[in-house]
Every structure is written in structure tokens, then in C-alpha cells.
Write a protein that holds these residues in place. Structure first.
Motif, PDB file in Angstrom:
ATOM      1  N   ALA A 260       0.855  -1.190   0.000  1.00  0.00           N
ATOM      2  CA  ALA A 260       0.000   0.000   0.000  1.00  0.00           C
ATOM      3  C   ALA A 260       0.885   1.232   0.000  1.00  0.00           C
ATOM      4  CB  ALA A 260      -0.911  -0.015   1.222  1.00  0.00           C
ATOM      5  N   LEU A 261       0.283   2.390  -0.233  1.00  0.00           N
ATOM      6  CA  LEU A 261       1.039   3.642  -0.201  1.00  0.00           C
ATOM      7  C   LEU A 261       0.120   4.778   0.216  1.00  0.00           C
ATOM      8  CD1 LEU A 261       1.371   5.360  -3.602  1.00  0.00           C
ATOM      9  CD2 LEU A 261       0.229   3.171  -3.493  1.00  0.00           C
ATOM     10  N   VAL A 262       0.694   5.870   0.660  1.00  0.00           N
ATOM     11  CA  VAL A 262      -0.107   7.089   0.862  1.00  0.00           C
ATOM     12  C   VAL A 262       0.546   8.230   0.104  1.00  0.00           C
ATOM     13  CG1 VAL A 262      -1.133   6.535   3.106  1.00  0.00           C
ATOM     14  CG2 VAL A 262       1.071   7.694   3.023  1.00  0.00           C
ATOM     15  N   SER A 263      -0.313   9.158  -0.325  1.00  0.00           N
ATOM     16  CA  SER A 263       0.181  10.341  -1.040  1.00  0.00           C
ATOM     17  C   SER A 263       0.513  11.432  -0.031  1.00  0.00           C
ATOM     18  CB  SER A 263      -0.917  10.858  -1.972  1.00  0.00           C
ATOM     19  OG  SER A 263      -1.930  11.478  -1.187  1.00  0.00           O
ATOM     20  N   GLU A 264       1.052  12.498  -0.522  1.00  0.00           N
ATOM     21  CA  GLU A 264       1.168  13.711   0.295  1.00  0.00           C
ATOM     22  C   GLU A 264      -0.258  14.134   0.698  1.00  0.00           C
ATOM     23  OE1 GLU A 264       2.508  16.904  -2.250  1.00  0.00           O
ATOM     24  OE2 GLU A 264       1.551  15.935  -3.961  1.00  0.00           O
ATOM     25  N   PRO A 265      -0.400  14.847   1.841  1.00  0.00           N
ATOM     26  CA  PRO A 265      -1.750  15.252   2.257  1.00  0.00           C
ATOM     27  C   PRO A 265      -2.318  16.352   1.353  1.00  0.00           C
ATOM     28  CG  PRO A 265      -0.101  15.831   3.931  1.00  0.00           C
ATOM     29  CD  PRO A 265       0.640  15.227   2.784  1.00  0.00           C
ATOM     30  N   ILE A 266      -3.592  16.246   1.053  1.00  0.00           N
ATOM     31  CA  ILE A 266      -4.274  17.298   0.282  1.00  0.00           C
ATOM     32  C   ILE A 266      -5.590  17.638   0.976  1.00  0.00           C
ATOM     33  CG2 ILE A 266      -3.250  16.806  -1.960  1.00  0.00           C
ATOM     34  CD1 ILE A 266      -5.703  15.099  -2.636  1.00  0.00           C
ATOM     35  N   GLY A 289      -5.463  13.841   5.466  1.00  0.00           N
ATOM     36  CA  GLY A 289      -5.551  14.340   4.095  1.00  0.00           C
ATOM     37  C   GLY A 289      -4.802  13.485   3.084  1.00  0.00           C
ATOM     38  N   GLU A 290      -4.041  12.492   3.574  1.00  0.00           N
ATOM     39  CA  GLU A 290      -3.315  11.625   2.627  1.00  0.00           C
ATOM     40  C   GLU A 290      -4.305  10.739   1.884  1.00  0.00           C
ATOM     41  OE1 GLU A 290      -1.255   9.579   5.623  1.00  0.00           O
ATOM     42  OE2 GLU A 290       0.255  11.134   5.944  1.00  0.00           O
ATOM     43  N   MET A 291      -4.035  10.478   0.607  1.00  0.00           N
ATOM     44  CA  MET A 291      -4.843   9.500  -0.113  1.00  0.00           C
ATOM     45  C   MET A 291      -4.229   8.130   0.185  1.00  0.00           C
ATOM     46  SD  MET A 291      -6.883  11.705  -1.248  1.00  0.00           S
ATOM     47  CE  MET A 291      -8.085  10.686  -2.094  1.00  0.00           C
ATOM     48  N   VAL A 292      -5.025   7.244   0.768  1.00  0.00           N
ATOM     49  CA  VAL A 292      -4.546   5.914   1.152  1.00  0.00           C
ATOM     50  C   VAL A 292      -4.879   4.962   0.011  1.00  0.00           C
ATOM     51  CG1 VAL A 292      -4.713   4.079   2.877  1.00  0.00           C
ATOM     52  CG2 VAL A 292      -5.072   6.473   3.559  1.00  0.00           C
ATOM     53  N   ILE A 293      -3.852   4.381  -0.579  1.00  0.00           N
ATOM     54  CA  ILE A 293      -4.044   3.618  -1.813  1.00  0.00           C
ATOM     55  C   ILE A 293      -3.497   2.201  -1.664  1.00  0.00           C
ATOM     56  CG2 ILE A 293      -3.355   3.464  -4.252  1.00  0.00           C
ATOM     57  CD1 ILE A 293      -3.229   6.529  -4.271  1.00  0.00           C
ATOM     58  N   GLY A 294      -4.286   1.235  -2.043  1.00  0.00           N
ATOM     59  CA  GLY A 294      -3.814  -0.153  -1.991  1.00  0.00           C
ATOM     60  C   GLY A 294      -4.122  -0.867  -3.287  1.00  0.00           C
ATOM     61  N   GLY A 295      -3.397  -1.913  -3.543  1.00  0.00           N
ATOM     62  CA  GLY A 295      -3.613  -2.674  -4.772  1.00  0.00           C
ATOM     63  C   GLY A 295      -3.698  -4.158  -4.492  1.00  0.00           C
ATOM     64  N   GLY A 296      -3.344  -4.954  -5.481  1.00  0.00           N
ATOM     65  CA  GLY A 296      -3.414  -6.397  -5.334  1.00  0.00           C
ATOM     66  C   GLY A 296      -2.185  -6.956  -4.648  1.00  0.00           C
ATOM     67  N   ALA A 297      -2.234  -8.268  -4.381  1.00  0.00           N
ATOM     68  CA  ALA A 297      -1.104  -8.934  -3.730  1.00  0.00           C
ATOM     69  C   ALA A 297      -0.035  -9.271  -4.771  1.00  0.00           C
ATOM     70  CB  ALA A 297      -1.593 -10.207  -3.057  1.00  0.00           C
ATOM     71  N   MET A 331       3.963  10.648  -3.974  1.00  0.00           N
ATOM     72  CA  MET A 331       3.825   9.578  -2.979  1.00  0.00           C
ATOM     73  C   MET A 331       4.624   9.962  -1.729  1.00  0.00           C
ATOM     74  SD  MET A 331       4.842   5.594  -3.321  1.00  0.00           S
ATOM     75  CE  MET A 331       6.595   5.812  -3.060  1.00  0.00           C
ATOM     76  N   LEU A 332       4.016   9.737  -0.561  1.00  0.00           N
ATOM     77  CA  LEU A 332       4.705  10.071   0.690  1.00  0.00           C
ATOM     78  C   LEU A 332       5.477   8.857   1.213  1.00  0.00           C
ATOM     79  CD1 LEU A 332       4.845  12.519   2.593  1.00  0.00           C
ATOM     80  CD2 LEU A 332       2.971  11.518   3.884  1.00  0.00           C
ATOM     81  N   ARG A 333       4.815   7.713   1.289  1.00  0.00           N
ATOM     82  CA  ARG A 333       5.519   6.491   1.712  1.00  0.00           C
ATOM     83  C   ARG A 333       4.776   5.255   1.212  1.00  0.00           C
ATOM     84  NH1 ARG A 333       3.043   8.739   6.082  1.00  0.00           N
ATOM     85  NH2 ARG A 333       1.382   7.423   6.917  1.00  0.00           N
ATOM     86  N   GLN A 334       5.485   4.141   1.175  1.00  0.00           N
ATOM     87  CA  GLN A 334       4.899   2.868   0.770  1.00  0.00           C
ATOM     88  C   GLN A 334       5.397   1.786   1.725  1.00  0.00           C
ATOM     89  OE1 GLN A 334       8.201   2.137  -2.696  1.00  0.00           O
ATOM     90  NE2 GLN A 334       6.464   0.794  -2.694  1.00  0.00           N
ATOM     91  N   TRP A 335       4.673   0.694   1.787  1.00  0.00           N
ATOM     92  CA  TRP A 335       5.063  -0.381   2.702  1.00  0.00           C
ATOM     93  C   TRP A 335       4.409  -1.677   2.253  1.00  0.00           C
ATOM     94  CZ3 TRP A 335       1.483   3.386   3.600  1.00  0.00           C
ATOM     95  CH2 TRP A 335       0.179   2.963   3.867  1.00  0.00           C
TER      96      TRP A 335
END
Ligand SMILES: Cc1cc2nc3c(=O)[nH]c(=O)nc-3n(C[C@H](O)[C@H](O)[C@H](O)COP(=O)(O)OP(=O)(O)OC[C@H]3O[C@@H](n4cnc5c(N)ncnc54)[C@H](O)[C@@H]3O)c2cc1C
Length: 414
Positions: A260-266, A289-297, A331-335
Motif C-alpha cells: 500500500a502507499l499514501v500520497s502527500e496530504p491534500i 488528508g493523505e490519499m490511502v491507496i492499496g492494490g493487489g497482492a 507519494m509520501l511512503r509505501q510499505w
């Protein structure tokens, strides 16, 4: 903080500069407990909590090799919903969702449950039929959902581009009381209550072996020495295969990284959760305000608890089409976390071939939402030997071909 003074925790936090969850003053293990739970993620802690609360079993230790909620519980994108197709799924996920409604009051800890609504977009004809079918199933199950048209989708989430180009939005499955919660707070809230009930939550205590006599579990070996118990609950998500191996049985589980990742806050621009399973991505906006984004495995088995650029690129590229406004975001961070996948994408809550050893795993990409219901059912199973919530989820189902097939119904199951 239960039995630990606020001063002691603050002092520890100051010493290691790593925040108060790591500073939790883990007690030294006793030699013997009625119940040991391996894994202080949400499912392990909730199991311990309901063992104490519902069944009066409080001589319990929760052993964690890392820190509280440091596994998938603290790494997920926090989507909570119960709009599943199969009856056993609807039962356990709806139990969980309804417990989330007043979990903050129950735990006296703000888990920030936010029932802002979850929308699963139908972007192919196959999904339109699938989600209509799920909406009908949900009506029979007593789970409140509805199938909505593209105009309503746009009303609920104006930033969606409903007209394509590749995958126009044809409708959506909408669950108005689905939403999100603060993931760490769920672990912390349960842990604090367990501690208040006299249970030992022991961090940095890795289980290295499961000890048995005459086909019955008698205890575990750990990095802090041997500890005996009458009953053992294995609740370690992506590491379930390792623990099962220690206990002498095999599991139909594969471990893969999910990222997953989050963007900078908006500024606030989206007040619902949207899942776009065809393009394989989902998004919500955090309180910050970060966009929290996830995808597939990941498409291959691995134990790497981190993200990778190619995966992130794939997810964001896909979502760009449905949410053009994210194209210029940084993108702010991913993990990543290690999720435990079964073939039918349903969990295992079961007795095991080793007597008095129970397992709770297989939540894969979607177990955060299930934590309270899973803990409730698992505690009942461990205390009484039976729970209506878990009876469909036995290990035997893989031998008997009794699958609870959610894999087709929810390609992305978060
Ligand atoms: C990126 C990502 C996004 C996700 N998004 C969602 C979502 O939006 N909604 C949703 O419902 N679910 C989501 N999930 C899935 C969800 O996070 C998991 O299903 C859930 O958190 C599993 O909880 P758990 O308690 O079983 O496992 P964990 O939280 O992983 O806890 C297991 C614990 O066991 C410990 N452990 C392992 N081995 C040992 C050992 N030998 N000795 C002692 N301790 C041990 C680990 O350190 C860990 O802390 C997502 C997962 C990821 C990774």
C-alpha cells in the motif's frame, strides 16, 4: 496502561525514541498459563480479550515476536465492510462490523471507527451481475447494502471519472455503514483491556517451538524460555505455515506480500472508501488528508515485508484512469505486509490435529475488518470447543471440498 504506570511508559518511550507501543513494559512470562495466544496482532489480541470478557478466562499470555500490531494489523488500509457473498462470510464480517460500531466505548479507547460508506465499483458486465447478486444475497443475510447506478456513484464521490475510457463505471455495490478505523488503535485498545484484565502481553518474545506430549499441546519454547499452557491459539497471519510446521501439521496457506502507499496530504476531496476491483486498486482519504491507496497482492510467494516500485506503479497507473485527479500527486511512503492466502480466500478458524491447539489464519488481504468478530468466535471456540461463527471455517473443508468461495465474488478482498 493497565498495570504499568504512565511514568514508566513515558520513560521507556523517551529511552528508545520509538513511540509508546514499543515502550509497553512487557512483563516477564510466568511458567504456566491456561491459554497462550501467539501473535499480538488484532486477531490474537481480540481473541484474548473475548476469552476474558465473555468466558472469564484471564490467565492468558499473548506472545509477540515484534511489537503490538507491528504485523499486518498496523500495515493495512483499514477498510471495514461486510458485503460478502457467502453466508458464513456475511455472518462473521457483519458480527465484526457491528462490534466496530461501539468498539471505542467497549474498549474505552478511541479506535476512530468512521462509517463513511464503502463503494465497490462495477466496471465490467461481469461485475454488474456479480454485485447485483451480492446485494440480493446481503438482503437475505440481513446485511444492509444496495446496488447503485453511475449517477449515484458520481454523487457519492464526485472525483470519480465514471465515463471511462477503458472501464466506465456501470454502477456499484454500496454499503453505507462500511468505512474505516484507526488500525493501531484497534491493537492498542484490545491490548490495554487485556492488560487490565490481568493478562500478560509480552513483546519481543518469539515462539521458536511448540511442545506436545501424547498428541496434546503442553507449551511453547520461546526466546524468553519455555512456557507451559493448557491451550494454545496460533494467530500469526503470514507466518502461520512456520508455526504449523512447529506444531507438526500442514496448512493450505501461501504467504505473499501485499502493498500500500499514501500520497502527500491534500484538502478533503473524498469522504467515502472506493474499491475498483477491475483495475485492482482502492482508495480513501485519511483524516490527515493523505490519499490511502492499496492494490493487489504480489504474484509470487514471499516474506518481504516491504513495498516495491513496480507494484506501486501498476496500482497507481490503474487508479489514474478512474481518479484522474491523483495523477500529479506525490507519494509520501509505501510499505508491505505478509498476508496469508487460502485457495478459497476465506479464513481458517479451527481445531488442529494437535489436541488443544487452535489456529486462526487465512485472512489474506481482508482481515482487519474481521478482527472483533474473529476474536469473538475464536474465543468461543477455544473456551467451549464450538462456535457458530467459526463452524464453517474448519481445516477439514479443504480435505472435504467444502470451500467458502469468496475468491470470485471479491477479486480484491480488502
Ligand atoms: C497492505 C495491506 C493492506 C490491507 N488492507 C486491508 C483492508 O483495507 N481491510 C482489511 O480488512 N484488511 C486489510 N488487510 C489485511 C489485514 O491487515 C490482515 O488480514 C489482518 O491485519 C491480520 O491480522 P492478524 O492479527 O491475523 O495478523 P498480524 O497483525 O500480522 O499479527 C500476527 C502477529 O504474529 C506475530 N508473530 C509471527 N510469528 C511469530 C512467532 N513465531 N512468535 C511470536 N509472534 C509471532 C507477528 O509479529 C505479528 O505481529 C491488509 C493487509 C495489508 C498488508
Amino acid at each position: 496502561m493497565g498495570r504499568y504506570s504512565a511514568f514508566a511508559v513515558a520513560r521507556e518511550a523517551f529511552r528508545n525514541h520509538k513511540g509508546w507501543t514499543r515502550a509497553w513494559a512487557s512483563p516477564e512470562p510466568k511458567r504456566k498459563y491456561d491459554v497462550i495466544i501467539i501473535g499480538a496482532g488484532g486477531h490474537g489480541l481480540a481473541t484474548a480479550y473475548y476469552l476474558g470478557k465473555n468466558h472469564g478466562i484471564r490467565n492468558v499470555a499473548i506472545l509477540e515476536k515484534g511489537w503490538l500490531g507491528g504485523g499486518n494489523t498496523g500495515r493495512n488500509t483499514t477498510i471495514i465492510r461486510s458485503n460478502y457473498l457467502q453466508d458464513p462470510s456475511a455472518a462473521i464480517y457483519e458480527k465484526a462490523r457491528s462490534l466496530y460500531e461501539d468498539l471505542s466505548q467497549d474498549l474505552n479507547y478511541n479506535v476512530m471507527f468512521s462509517p463513511r460508506g464503502v463503494m465497490m465499483l462495477a466496471q465490467t458486465e461481469h461485475e454488474v451481475r456479480g454485485y447485483k447478486r451480492t446485494a440480493h444475497a446481503n438482503a437475505l443475510q440481513g446485511v444492509t447494502t444496495e446496488y447503485v447506478d453511475p449517477e449515484r456513484v458520481k454523487e457519492l464521490c464526485p472525483i470519480i471519472e465514471t465515463r471511462g475510457p477503458r472501464y466506465p463505471v456501470r454502477g456499484a455495490l454500496w454499503q453505507a455503514r462500511g468505512g474505516t478505523a484507526r488500525h493501531d488503535a484497534v491493537a492498542w485498545g484490545y491490548a490495554r483491556k487485556c492488560s487490565e484484565m490481568g493478562m500478560d502481553v509480552i513483546q519481543k518474545c518469539e515462539v521458536t517451538g511448540v511442545r506436545s506430549e501424547g498428541g496434546k499441546v503442553v507449551g511453547v519454547s520461546t526466546s524468553k524460555g519455555d512456557i507451559d499452557c493448557d491451550k494454545l491459539g496460533v494467530v500469526v497471519a503470514g507466518h502461520s505455515g512456520h508455526l504449523a510446521d512447529m506444531a507438526g501439521f500442514r496448512l493450505p496457506i501461501e504467504s505473499v506480500a501485499l502493498q500500500a502507499l499514501v500520497s502527500e496530504p491534500i484538502k478533503p476531496c473524498m469522504d467515502v472508501v472506493v474499491m475498483a476491483n477491475t483495475v485492482h486498486g482502492y482508495m480513501s482519504q485519511s483524516d490527515k488528508g493523505e490519499m490511502v491507496i492499496g492494490g493487489g497482492a504480489d504474484g509470487y510467494n514471499n516474506y518481504t515485508q516491504r513495498g516495491s516500485f513496480h507494484h506501486i506503479e501498476e496500482t497507481v497507473r490503474a487508479l489514474n484512469e478512474t481518479f484522474p485527479i491523483i495523477s500529479r500527486l506525490k507519494m509520501l511512503r509505501q510499505w508491505g505486509g505478509i498476508v496469508d492466502m487460502t485457495g478459497d480466500r476465506s479464513p481458517i478458524l479451527s481445531k488442529t490435529p494437535l489436541e488443544n491447539c487452535f489456529i486462526n489464519c487465512g485472512w489474506g488481504t481482508g482481515g482487519f475488518k474481521a478482527i472483533p468478530g474473529s476474536g469473538w468466535g475464536m474465543a468461543e471456540l477455544m473456551a467451549t470447543g464450538h462456535s457458530p461463527l467459526t463452524e464453517a471455517y474448519t481445516l477439514d473443508r479443504f480435505r472435504e471440498g467444502r470451500f467458502i468461495d469468496e475468491s470470485v465474488a471479491a477479486g480484491v478482498a480488502h
